[in-house]
Design a protein around this motif. Structure first.
Motif: not given
Ligand SMILES: Cc1cc2nc3c(=O)[nH]c(=O)nc-3n(C[C@H](O)[C@H](O)[C@H](O)COP(=O)(O)OP(=O)(O)OC[C@H]3O[C@@H](n4cnc5c(N)ncnc54)[C@H](O)[C@@H]3O)c2cc1C
Lengths: 265, 784
Positions: B192, B296, B298, B339, B376
């Motif tokens: 991500n 973000r 990730h 998340y 995400e």
């Protein structure tokens, strides 16, 4: 921005005298590149000499079998000029896709080519259309004008006055814009004129270049298929976060093909 | 429905002011005798340093130069992270110091280490160049996975291995058991991408000190001025709360980046008191790129286990999240509770396990950005589901339908802590299929093919949890604050109304939506209602705007205050109309004695309350001014399906989005035009992430490579297709308005839908965002 002295020149002579007298002069056209560079403190001229007051530097006129465009002519003027649209529509279209409206209303032909940004559009037009750059001192063929990354044949304080574009039989420019800046990742001008075919590529390398193999193939037959199989070597092409040399090499072929199609279309 | 009540597409009140250039943004404010601050920032991603300021102190116009040492000497604390995550090992996360100005080590490009304050901005900037900083550059690490390497440079001595926490949620053994009996397992490696928020108005602040009252006023670009005041008072310990006023006037966009409490604003407030002069700072755009908290970033490995029929048995997710160089204000809860708790998606997946390692790197701090964690999660779930459908050779919409939580299964307890309150997922999917004319897709694909283009379709059946709450629950999970909202309805004697809200509008149109709400419920003309927000001296203590909470939580607080106004109004009317309170009916702004024509409008009631000549003074206080706090019973769960079609040019890899439909369920809707605008904006944000935006650092030097709009691909209008928005109404059962929130939905839904469509078009199993033409072209070549 550091402090500097601002002068507005009223004639060419005035401008070059002022430049010679200053410690570290810089001419200013529309300021579209120069001012941001100064704001970022990457340039610090002692004197800015504004060329905007020199009337003879602006304008578009028919000059025999060519168009003569003054160095201070704005992109928006080239884009909307009936003269350009009828004589070299490819040039008007190119100018219409430079930057955004603000940039087109300020940016100039002379400033663009003096700056010689590797991703600028005009260099492809000058080389592709076999133009001649006129300065306050001499004439320089486009092929000799662009000498490298942000490098030109201009001498210190030499002023571009106009560019003379021979009117081609057929020409088209196709650009693959950078998704962020919209400058050319690759831009290709294809032109057929009395003295032959030219293919000029901007964006792909450190400076505009011609593709000999494509020119030869197109001289035989001006068709998209003629260039389809011709790939420029990726060696020496630009690689950055937006496109690798390999991808740029591929795009040169694709854009050339599309430019040919548009030129004959 | 009245022309300006709930449900009406009323034009935005605030737009007149904005469009005529009369908005009052932060940089529009200038105070007498104001001075200007410029921050000296690290050009290195990681270095130790010493600093000399003598030259700068003597430069023209300079009033003062302060360094990290001065901040320490002044006894100020550092910036804090407001949510403590407890890891697998039972220990709290690592929260290394985050000084306002770096003291001996800088940890990312742009890390501030000194501030120059001068008579003019230019003088401050000139003098900053004469601050002598002697840097000893050190090795840097920017990638989250590289940061976990044994040999990686360490960002903080007290966070060994660069690990902030290693956290988990869900039932691991139950999930493993599901995978053991799976018929098919789909696996994906997902990135991500890191985003830069790019609000149109840069961060800005003016500190102002009144030595007569010892009060500091901080004008700042904040989405939550009371939270800023609380943190700066209680943690930075600048001054007690009652001596600090925080004003957040018109703000040009936030997207989350203006939730957080940053160095520059805090230093401006402090320096104003030190110098007894107003101190102004406005970020240059390059500073915004370098220092606004990013979003973000990730790296995820995800697996979905399915049985033979395609039912989802289990999901396993392992994520490494980059938190940057320091913990920003809410950084830690984003890759955990915002998340992993959404991994259930819209499905009945029987077992879920998710683990998250959060790491420090030599990059700008990362925190909440529009969607915050939920984009995400949706990306993980919806990429997996679509890929599973392809691998199982099932239709992607059919596979979703057999796995949707049925509309009659609510409330639904998920495997990952949340309890969904309401929803009708199949309803939204059907709406999307119809809008996009899914049946006609194969024909359109053929047409595209004939034109040399590759057409693909993609879905994203997203869910989000908005209006994060209730306070007791978030507190038990580590939040340092409550998550209620406040409101006050103040009638003026002449009958018009001022609404004070703790929510903050920085583009959302609250001044309109909230006025519609009040107008509808109280029967006061829309134009007679003004909404006040963004000033701690005017509004009650409040939590501010983020997480699509303003209407669901802030609006509900207003609704509660309205109820109190009506209750009091009924008493006043009963007295004046000489009737029993139970006999008074309130409708359309009129208090009427049931079954009679004896009536009194609310304006007359307000007048009676403020000019109490004939008034029940022994039972009732004068005035018509009621306030309320609302602490929700649960999150709200907006959900829906977005679907899009793309055409890919195989010669260049350029993606053209040709169709976009958004079938959303936001519960009840107050202003459909504003909702549509929010969906458009969110989708634009999501398309930006999927196609163009991506913050990049040079891996070795840690230099920011996308530090300007020349290199950071902000989407422009010509990138977007028409976006068709349809809504379905499944009201939220636990808030008084039945509303759910809509501000983030598009940003949550869009990336998965678009990447699903692109991979469908080119026949690839994966592509990393942003799907630039070169990446698409390469994937196409690889797919053969
Ligand atoms: C946002 C943005 C987007 C842009 N996008 C594009 C694009 O898509 N394609 C593209 O091709 N270009 C693009 N440009 C560049 C633009 O086209 C301008 O032409 C270029 O910036 C030069 O600007 P200017 O003409 O104002 O020259 P200035 O900035 O004033 O000058 C540039 C340089 O040229 C010198 N110079 C100017 N005139 C003369 C002269 N007559 N003789 C000698 N030296 C001279 C100056 O001394 C200076 O060194 C973009 C620029 C911006 C800011």
């Amino acid at each position: 921005m550091y402090n500097f002295k601002y002068q507005r020149a009223s004639s060419l002579d005035d401008a070059s005298k002022a430049a010679a007298a200053a410690e570290d002069a810089e001419y200013m056209a529309g300021g579209m590149t120069l001012i941001p560079t100064m704001k970022q403190r990457l340039a610090q001229p002692s004197d800015l000499i504004d060329l905007g007051g020199i009337a003879s530097l602006s304008g578009i006129r028919r000059d025999g079998d060519a168009l003569a465009i003054g160095a201070m002519t704005r992109h928006a003027e080239v884009a909307s000029s009936e003269e350009v649209k009828s004589a070299i529509p490819a040039l008007a279209a190119l100018a219409a896709h430079i930057g955004d409206p603000q940039v087109r209303n300020r940016g100039t032909l002379g400033g663009s080519i003096a700056n010689a940004d590797p991703a600028a559009d005009y260099p492809a037009a000058l080389v592709g259309l076999n133009a001649t750059v006129k300065t306050d001192r001499r004439e320089i063929a486009a092929d000799e004008f662009f000498t490298g990354l942000f490098e030109t044949a201009l001498e210190e304080h030499e002023i571009i006055t106009e560019v003379r574009f021979p009117i081609p039989e057929k020409a088209a420019y196709v650009k693959f814009p950078n998704p962020a800046s919209r400058y050319a990742v690759v831009g290709v001008m294809v032109c057929q004129a009395k003295d032959g075919v030219r293919v000029a590529v901007t964006g792909a390398g450190p400076s505009v270049f011609r593709v000999d193999a494509m020119e030869k193939a197109l001289a035989t037959k001006l068709s998209p298929q003629a260039v389809e199989g011709i790939k420029v070597p990726e060696d020496g092409l630009n690689t950055d976060i937006h496109a690798s040399a390999e991808y740029r090499a591929h795009l040169v072929t694709v854009m050339a093909k599309r430019a040919v199609a548009a030129a004959i279309g | 429905m009245s022309a300006t009540g709930i449900g009406a597409a009323v034009r935005r009140k605030e737009d007149y002011r904005f469009l005529t250039g009369n908005g009052r943004y932060l940089d529009d404010i200038s105070l007498p005798n104001q001075s200007y601050a410029y921050f000296v920032r690290s050009p290195h991603a990681h270095a130790t340093f010493t600093v000399g300021i003598e030259k700068a102190e003597n430069a023209p116009g300079v009033i003062a130069v302060f360094t990290g040492a001065d901040i320490v000497k002044a006894g100020l604390g550092g910036l804090i992270c407001g949510w403590v995550i407890t890891g697998k090992n039972g220990e709290p996360h690592k929260a290394p110091p985050h000084p306002l100005l770096a003291v001996d080590t800088v940890r990312h490009v742009g890390d501030p280490l000194a501030v120059v304050i001068a008579e003019s901005y230019a003088q401050a900037k000139d003098a900053a160049e004469t601050v002598e900083v002697d840097y000893q550059p050190k090795a840097a690490v920017t990638s989250p996975t590289a940061a976990l390497d044994n040999s990686a440079p360490q960002v903080h001595a007290d966070a060994p291995g660069n690990l902030c926490y290693d956290w988990e949620i869900g039932d691991k053994s139950a999930t493993d058991a599901m995978f053991n009996k799976a018929h098919h397992v789909t696996k994906l490696e997902l990135i991500n991408n890191r985003l830069i928020p790019n609000a149109i108005e840069p961060r800005s602040a003016i500190g102002d000190y009144n030595s007569g009252t010892d009060e500091i006023t901080l004008y700042t670009t904040s989405q939550n001025p009371h939270v800023a005041r609380l943190v700066i008072s209680a943690f930075v310990q600048l001054t007690p709360e009652h001596k600090l006023r925080v004003v957040a006037p018109d703000i040009g966009g936030g997207f989350g980046s203006k939730i957080f409490i940053y160095s520059e604003e805090t230093v401006a407030a402090w320096a104003a008191r030190e110098l007894k002069r107003p101190v102004k700072w406005t970020a240059e755009r390059s500073e915004s790129f370098m220092t606004d908290a990013h979003g973000r970033d990730h790296v995820t490995h995800a697996e979905l286990a399915l049985d033979k029929s395609g039912k989802f048995l289990g999901m396993k997710v392992s994520t490494v999240a980059n938190l940057g160089a320091y913990l920003s204000t809410f950084a830690t809860c984003v890759p955990t509770y915002l998340y992993a708790t959404l991994m259930q998606g819209q499905y009945t997946t029987e077992a879920i396990y998710c683990e998250v390692k959060a790491v420090f790197t030599h990059t700008t701090p990362v925190d909440a950005l529009r969607g915050a964690g939920r984009p995400e999660a949706t990306y993980v779930v919806e990429r997996l589901v679509e890929q599973a459908a392809r691998e199982m050779k099932m239709d992607a919409s059919d596979l979703r339908k057999i796995n949707f939580i049925p509309a009659d299964a609510f409330p639904y307890q998920t495997q990952v802590a949340l309890q969904y309150d309401s929803g009708n997922y199949a309803g939204s999917m059907d709406q999307a299929l119809k809008l996009i004319d899914y049946k006609g897709f194969s024909k359109r694909k053929e047409q595209s093919k004939a034109e040399g283009k590759l057409r693909g379709v993609g879905f994203s059946a997203y869910i989000e949890a908005c209006g994060i709450a209730p306070s007791a629950v978030v507190g038990s999970l580590g939040a340092g604050v409550g998550l209620y909202e406040s409101a006050e309805i103040r009638f003026n004697p002449t009958g018009n109304v001022t609404v004070f809200t703790g929510s903050h509008s920085h583009g959302q149109g609250h001044e309109t939506t909230f006025a519609q709400l009040v107008s509808d419920k109280l029967g006061v003309p829309f134009d007679n209602i003004d909404v006040v927000h963004g000033d701690t001296a005017r509004i009650p203590f409040a939590m501010g705007t983020y997480g699509s909470r303003s209407l669901a939580v802030g609006g509900s607080a207003i609704s509660k205050a309205i109820d109190k106004v009506i209750a009091k109004g009924r008493k006043i009317a009963a007295h004046t109309l000489e009737a029993a309170e139970e006999d008074i009916e309130f409708k359309d702004g009129n208090f009427t004695v049931k079954g009679t024509d004896r009536t009194m409008d609310i304006g007359a009631v307000a007048f009676a309350a403020y000019v109490p000549h004939n008034y029940p003074s022994d039972e009732l206080e004068p005035g018509l001014d009621e306030s309320a706090f609302y602490d929700p019973a649960n999150f709200t769960f907006p959900a829906g399906t977005h679907a899009c079609e793309v055409e890919v040019d195989p010669d260049t890899g350029v993606v053209d989005i040709v169709k976009w439909v958004a079938a959303d369920d936001f519960g009840n809707i107050v202003n459909p035009m504003i909702v549509e605008g929010q969906v458009h904006g969110g989708v634009a944000h999501g398309i930006g992430q999927a196609l163009l935006e991506g913050c990049q650092y040079a891996p070795d030097s840690g230099q920011l490579l996308t530090g300007s709009f020349m290199d950071y691909g902000m989407p422009r209008a010509d990138v977007f297709p028409d976006i068709e928005v349809a809504t379905q109404v499944t009201p939220c059962p636990h808030n008084p308005l039945g509303v759910k929130g809509c501000g983030e939905a598009g940003a949550i839904a869009a990336p998965a839908a678009l990447v699903n469509a692109i991979t469908d078009a080119i026949g690839a199993s994966n592509i990393t965002m942003p799907a630039t033409p070169e990446k698409v072209w390469r994937a196409l070549n690889a797919a053969g």
